[in-house]
Design a protein around this motif. Structure first.
Motif, short mmCIF file in Angstrom:
data_model
loop_
_atom_site.label_atom_id
_atom_site.label_comp_id
_atom_site.label_asym_id
_atom_site.label_seq_id
_atom_site.Cartn_x
_atom_site.Cartn_y
_atom_site.Cartn_z
N THR A 383 -10.52 4.25 59.26
CA THR A 383 -9.83 4.54 58.05
C THR A 383 -8.65 5.31 58.15
OG1 THR A 383 -11.48 6.10 57.15
CG2 THR A 383 -11.79 3.82 56.94
N LEU A 384 -8.93 6.49 58.82
CA LEU A 384 -7.79 7.26 59.21
C LEU A 384 -6.59 6.71 59.73
CD1 LEU A 384 -6.52 10.41 58.97
CD2 LEU A 384 -7.70 10.77 60.90
N ALA A 385 -6.77 5.87 60.78
CA ALA A 385 -5.57 5.29 61.45
C ALA A 385 -4.93 4.10 60.51
CB ALA A 385 -6.39 4.59 62.98
N PHE A 386 -5.82 3.64 59.77
CA PHE A 386 -5.28 2.71 58.94
C PHE A 386 -4.36 3.45 57.67
CE2 PHE A 386 -5.78 0.03 54.80
CZ PHE A 386 -5.29 -1.01 55.07
N CYS A 387 -4.93 4.49 57.24
CA CYS A 387 -3.88 5.15 56.37
C CYS A 387 -2.73 5.70 57.03
CB CYS A 387 -4.67 6.55 55.98
SG CYS A 387 -6.01 5.98 54.64
N THR A 388 -2.66 6.22 58.31
CA THR A 388 -1.38 6.53 59.02
C THR A 388 -0.61 5.29 59.32
OG1 THR A 388 -2.86 8.22 60.61
CG2 THR A 388 -0.80 7.44 61.37
N GLY A 389 -1.08 4.14 59.51
CA GLY A 389 -0.29 2.75 59.67
C GLY A 389 0.54 2.69 58.40
N GLN A 390 -0.30 2.87 57.17
CA GLN A 390 0.49 2.91 55.84
C GLN A 390 1.69 3.74 55.79
OE1 GLN A 390 -2.33 1.58 52.46
NE2 GLN A 390 -3.55 2.55 53.97
N ILE A 391 1.10 4.96 56.21
CA ILE A 391 2.30 6.12 56.03
C ILE A 391 3.66 5.64 56.93
CG2 ILE A 391 3.00 8.33 56.66
CD1 ILE A 391 1.25 8.08 53.98
N PHE A 392 3.17 5.15 58.04
CA PHE A 392 4.40 4.59 58.90
C PHE A 392 5.15 3.46 58.04
CE2 PHE A 392 2.31 6.03 63.22
CZ PHE A 392 3.04 7.08 63.47
N LEU A 393 4.65 2.73 57.49
CA LEU A 393 5.29 1.49 56.84
C LEU A 393 6.06 2.39 55.62
CD1 LEU A 393 5.78 -1.44 56.33
CD2 LEU A 393 3.73 -1.52 54.76
N ILE A 394 5.58 3.18 54.84
CA ILE A 394 6.04 3.64 53.66
C ILE A 394 7.43 4.37 54.12
CG2 ILE A 394 6.15 5.25 51.73
CD1 ILE A 394 3.25 4.54 51.60
N THR A 395 7.37 5.37 55.25
CA THR A 395 8.40 6.07 55.85
C THR A 395 9.34 5.31 56.35
OG1 THR A 395 7.20 6.51 57.77
CG2 THR A 395 7.09 8.05 55.97
N ASP A 396 9.07 4.08 56.98
CA ASP A 396 9.90 3.43 57.63
C ASP A 396 10.90 2.78 56.76
OD1 ASP A 396 11.30 2.19 59.97
OD2 ASP A 396 9.60 0.72 60.33
N LEU A 397 10.42 2.16 55.39
CA LEU A 397 10.93 1.55 54.43
C LEU A 397 11.96 2.57 53.93
CD1 LEU A 397 11.49 -0.87 52.20
CD2 LEU A 397 9.47 0.11 50.91
N LEU A 398 11.66 3.85 53.58
CA LEU A 398 12.52 5.02 52.85
C LEU A 398 13.73 4.82 54.04
CD1 LEU A 398 9.93 7.29 51.50
CD2 LEU A 398 11.44 5.84 50.28
N PHE A 399 13.53 5.26 55.33
CA PHE A 399 14.46 5.51 56.30
C PHE A 399 15.59 4.20 56.34
CE2 PHE A 399 11.70 8.79 58.76
CZ PHE A 399 12.03 9.76 57.92
N ALA A 400 14.70 3.06 56.12
CA ALA A 400 15.74 1.82 56.21
C ALA A 400 16.60 1.89 55.16
CB ALA A 400 14.70 0.45 56.50
#
Length: 426
Positions: A383-400
């Motif tokens: 579950t921690l890795a899953f939350c990490t993947g979601q954070i990657f997605l959110i920050t990637d969208l913001l940077f993009a």
């Protein structure tokens, strides 16, 4: 909605109805990844039964749905229980239709804004601009992303009340993009009284309706608070007791049930010493609500819909009792930002995180609970890795988004000393 999209809607409904009549529906309804103490169908059944018997369902620590929802579903649960899956499917289809409508309005507004600003755009930025074709493409992608996402399908067939939350959030976003202030306030107040965390969506609402007027913003906020109090009063009228506040909002804030889920709260509070609980409880709840609200609102003050998307995603990651149905909802909003995808650098990493962790959750749960050959660390690791993947997605969208905004005005190819420069965010 054109004929092709209407057929997709019917197909999505048929898929949900089919699986709701299989053993998979019962399995999903018992899985901790989908059913939490807040949205579980079994707990709602218990609440309706206690309410019909004249017993306060909030005296114990089992029922956490609001009295208005329990009262609304009581006659259906008691007299027409066989038709309840159909009601959930229809609600989910309405959510998909609202998201489709919202996305069309969103693209129309983007095109209108783009026509005003395009004179300042670089000639090399055509690829990054919205086009008339996006009216159809983006709205269809949003529709498909919600209708055929396994997470939203399984959340629906498991009869979780996340279906209702998704419907209310979709209605709110649709009203927000169309500038219906009172409807937005009522919907947001109702969902806030149900599950607390949507209160942060008042920020994009204020950015749209009161960006340049502090007085108007204060007035809107006071009206929102009044609607919250009115809905709480309506719940009191149903129960003739204020116990529901502690059973709903109090239960969420104080995190009394340590049942495992896909979030971050349960493991930490299971392992923590009790005398540290209050401090870390406040810290975790601030992280889930206001911690990111001010900086994101300042940065995205010109993009309130992106702010709403990011806040919905952060709620799904950091709330006390998240479910995969919440994740499925915000994933369906990602096609709105299709023009940012070119700059999203971690797509493969995020997809791998999602695929691997979602696959591992079921097996690690079995090893922990049934086989006894693993422990809580194994499941929490997934579950921690899953939350990490979601954070990657959110920050990637913001940077993009930031990179796209830069390239619109400066072009995609910037030459320094005869060499193409790279855009780096530090």
């Amino acid at each position: 909605m054109d004929l092709k999209c209407f057929k997709l809607l019917l197909l999505g409904g048929a898929v949900r109805l089919y699986f709701s009549r299989t053993s998979l529906a019962t399995l999903i309804g018992n899985r901790v990844e989908f059913a939490t103490p807040l949205n579980s169908y079994k707990r709602m059944q218990e609440g309706v039964f206690l309410l019909q018997q004249g017993i306060d369902p909030y005296r114990g620590d089992l029922v956490h749905e609001t009295p208005l929802v329990l009262k609304a579903l009581s006659s259906i649960l008691l007299n027409y229980a066989a038709f309840l899956p159909l009601l959930y499917v229809l609600c989910d289809l309405c959510t998909a239709a609202l998201l489709y409508s919202m996305s069309r309005s969103f693209v129309a507004q983007k095109l209108k804004q783009q026509n005003i600003e395009s004179k300042d755009y670089d000639k090399d930025s055509v690829e990054l601009q919205y086009s008339e074709r996006d009216h159809y493409d983006i709205s269809k992608m949003v529709l498909v992303a919600y209708l055929f996402n396994p997470l939203t399908i399984m959340s629906c067939i498991g009869l979780t009340s996340t279906v209702l939350s998704n419907f209310l959030l979709a209605s709110f976003l649709c009203a927000l993009i169309r500038r219906h202030l009172l409807i937005c306030l009522v919907l947001l107040a109702f969902e806030t009284v149900r599950s607390l965390y949507p209160v942060v969506l008042i920020a994009p609402l204020l950015l749209i309706f009161a960006r340049r007027s502090a007085v108007l913003g204060t007035a809107i906020f006071l009206v929102f608070v009044s609607f919250c109090l009115a809905i709480a009063g309506a719940n009191f009228w149903v129960m003739n007791s204020w116990n529901f506040l502690d059973g709903t909002l109090g239960f969420i804030f104080y995190f009394r049930d340590l049942q495992p889920n896909i979030g971050l709260f349960w493991y930490f509070f299971t392992e923590m010493f009790e005398h540290f609980r209050t401090m870390f409880l406040i810290t975790f709840q601030l992280n889930a609500t206001v911690l990111y609200l001010v900086p994101l609102s300042i940065k995205l003050r010109k993009e309130p819909m992106l702010l709403a998307t990011v806040l919905v995603a952060l709620m799904a990651v950091f709330r006390a009792y998240p479910s995969l149905g919440d994740v499925g909802f915000y994933l369906s909003l990602m096609p709105l930002w299709r023009r940012c995808w070119k700059f999203m650098a971690h797509g493969f990493v995020v997809f791998t995180f999602f695929l691997v962790t979602l696959s591992m959750m079921g097996s690690l749960w079995h090893l922990w609970i049934y086989a006894g050959s693993a422990n809580a660390n194994f499941y929490f690791g997934a579950t921690l890795a899953f939350c990490t993947g979601q954070i990657f997605l959110i920050t990637d969208l913001l940077f993009a988004h930031v990179k796209r905004e830069f390239c619109l005005y400066n072009g995609q190819k910037i030459m320094i000393d005869g060499e193409e420069a790279r855009i780096l965010l530090e």
